[in-house]
Design an enzyme around this catalytic site. Structure first.
Site, PDB file in Angstrom:
ATOM      1  N   VAL A 109      70.285  85.624 -61.761  1.00 24.89           N
ATOM      2  CA  VAL A 109      69.720  86.166 -60.522  1.00 24.89           C
ATOM      3  C   VAL A 109      68.300  85.659 -60.292  1.00 24.89           C
ATOM      4  CG1 VAL A 109      71.156  88.246 -60.591  1.00 24.89           C
ATOM      5  CG2 VAL A 109      68.913  88.280 -61.702  1.00 24.89           C
ATOM      6  N   HIS A 125      75.799  86.932 -58.557  1.00 23.47           N
ATOM      7  CA  HIS A 125      75.265  88.290 -58.732  1.00 23.47           C
ATOM      8  C   HIS A 125      73.987  88.534 -57.932  1.00 23.47           C
ATOM      9  CE1 HIS A 125      77.587  88.230 -62.796  1.00 23.47           C
ATOM     10  NE2 HIS A 125      78.363  88.569 -61.788  1.00 23.47           N
ATOM     11  N   CYS A 136      70.078  99.544 -43.566  1.00 23.90           N
ATOM     12  CA  CYS A 136      70.207  98.613 -42.432  1.00 23.90           C
ATOM     13  C   CYS A 136      70.446  97.171 -42.858  1.00 23.90           C
ATOM     14  CB  CYS A 136      68.969  98.698 -41.533  1.00 23.90           C
ATOM     15  SG  CYS A 136      67.439  98.097 -42.289  1.00 23.90           S
ATOM     16  N   CYS A 187      64.210 101.802 -41.420  1.00 20.76           N
ATOM     17  CA  CYS A 187      65.215 102.854 -41.206  1.00 20.76           C
ATOM     18  C   CYS A 187      65.120 103.999 -42.207  1.00 20.76           C
ATOM     19  CB  CYS A 187      66.618 102.240 -41.253  1.00 20.76           C
ATOM     20  SG  CYS A 187      67.202 101.887 -42.921  1.00 20.76           S
ATOM     21  N   GLY A 224      75.810  77.501 -70.726  1.00 21.74           N
ATOM     22  CA  GLY A 224      74.927  78.593 -71.117  1.00 21.74           C
ATOM     23  C   GLY A 224      75.421  79.970 -70.743  1.00 21.74           C
ATOM     24  N   SER A 225      76.694  80.243 -70.981  1.00 20.28           N
ATOM     25  CA  SER A 225      77.205  81.588 -70.701  1.00 20.28           C
ATOM     26  C   SER A 225      78.170  82.022 -71.789  1.00 20.28           C
ATOM     27  CB  SER A 225      77.931  81.640 -69.352  1.00 20.28           C
ATOM     28  OG  SER A 225      78.519  82.927 -69.159  1.00 20.28           O
ATOM     29  N   SER A 226      78.052  83.266 -72.200  1.00 21.97           N
ATOM     30  CA  SER A 226      78.993  83.828 -73.166  1.00 21.97           C
ATOM     31  C   SER A 226      80.245  84.361 -72.454  1.00 21.97           C
ATOM     32  CB  SER A 226      78.335  84.965 -73.955  1.00 21.97           C
ATOM     33  OG  SER A 226      77.918  85.996 -73.079  1.00 21.97           O
ATOM     34  N   ASN A 250      77.520  75.817 -74.946  1.00 20.23           N
ATOM     35  CA  ASN A 250      76.938  77.126 -75.256  1.00 20.23           C
ATOM     36  C   ASN A 250      76.743  77.232 -76.757  1.00 20.23           C
ATOM     37  OD1 ASN A 250      76.219  79.789 -73.972  1.00 20.23           O
ATOM     38  ND2 ASN A 250      77.572  80.523 -75.595  1.00 20.23           N
ATOM     39  N   GLY A 252      76.415  79.849 -78.720  1.00 17.76           N
ATOM     40  CA  GLY A 252      77.150  80.881 -79.452  1.00 17.76           C
ATOM     41  C   GLY A 252      78.597  81.010 -79.023  1.00 17.76           C
TER      42      GLY A 252
HETATM   43 ZN   LIG Z   1      66.554  99.763 -43.598  1.00 18.23          ZN
END
Ligand SMILES: [Zn+2]
Length: 282
Positions: A109, A125, A136, A187, A224-226, A250, A252
């Site tokens: 992320v 993600h 909103c 909002c 690079g991901s398990s 990777n 591991g």
């Molecule tokens: Zn809002």
């Protein structure tokens, strides 16, 4: 230290893999960003190294959890904001520029693939550098909220804590009920980082677009991901079911080790940089 080619097992096979499959669908995870100083949740065995992240339900239902989340985020954000792309991000951007990939799907992320110059990316993600109003749907930069959080909570802003994953920081044992979290100025709705929390569904359009790209690809490359999170793992399952070869870089263990055509258990940045250097120019 032995620096002969044999000290780098798997690089020749990986180069061969990328040469034989010119359109790669790439899936990346925390291992790519660990080299940029962003802490990860899991160790080399894919096991939790720290408490699991906050769930969607706890964030939305529990006022104290939400205040605690933003207090930790206030302290942890600078580490995330200052992180720069590493060797893995740069190598993958170069693979794309050379026309060797058709999509980079990331479970991270942090936005570092985009920062490195990758253009055809899907942030499965979401992005922690964006804030979304749950009322909103207005999206605003996280850096703007940081200014407001600091103004409302000057004592907290002075705290320092060990950086934790996803712009979080280890801050505990404090009275979070006094942390002042703003609502949406448009909002009055609840503000949430624009990331998919545990217990939350990945937006359908992202999943659909990623599966369409996978279908068009010759093969899949996991970097690079398990693959412990199902939302990423299912793309490996789909590739395997479609008979597409899958290579993984990777260090591991991963959840999909038995599905790989090729596994290179080496540092991801160094390995992908070596791959780019070995591939002939296109
Ligand atoms: Zn809002």
């Amino acid at each position: 230290m032995d620096t002969s080619p044999t000290a780098f097992p798997g690089i020749d096979a990986l180069t061969d893999f990328a040469t034989r499959h010119p359109r790669l669908f790439v899936l990346t995870g925390a291992g790519c960003s660990a080299e940029s100083g962003i802490p990860t949740y899991r160790d080399g065995n894919g096991d939790w190294m720290r408490p699991a992240p906050v769930t969607f339900q706890a964030f939305t239902d529990d006022d104290t959890t939400r205040r605690r989340y933003w207090a930790r985020s206030l302290v942890g954000w600078p580490t995330m904001a200052h992180a720069r792309p590493g060797a893995a991000h740069h190598a993958l951007a170069q693979l794309e520029a050379a026309g060797r990939t058709n999509l980079l799907l990331t479970q991270n992320v942090d936005g570092l693939h985009s920062a490195a110059g990758s253009r055809h990316t899907i942030d499965l993600h979401g992005r922690v550098d964006t804030v979304r109003c749950m009322g909103c749907e207005t999206r605003t930069p996280r850096s703007v909220l940081q200014v407001e959080l600091r103004q409302r909570n000057p004592h907290w802003a002075a705290l320092e804590a060990k950086a934790a994953p996803d712009g979080d920081a280890d801050l505990d044992g404090l009275d979070f009920s006094r942390f002042d979290v703003p609502d949406c100025p448009l909002c009055g709705g609840m503000l949430k980082p624009d990331v998919v929390f545990f217990g939350e569904t990945v937006p359908k359009d992202r999943v659909t677009a990623a599966f369409a790209a996978l279908e068009e690809a010759d093969a899949m490359l996991v970097a690079g991901s398990s693959l412990m999170v199902y939302s990423g793992y299912r793309f490996v399952q789909a590739a395997a079911a479609a008979g597409k070869p899958i290579a993984a870089v990777n260090l591991g263990r991963t959840r999909a080790d038995d599905l790989f055509t090729l596994k290179v258990a080496q540092p991801v940045g160094e390995t992908l940089a070596a791959l780019v250097a070995r591939l002939p120019a296109t």
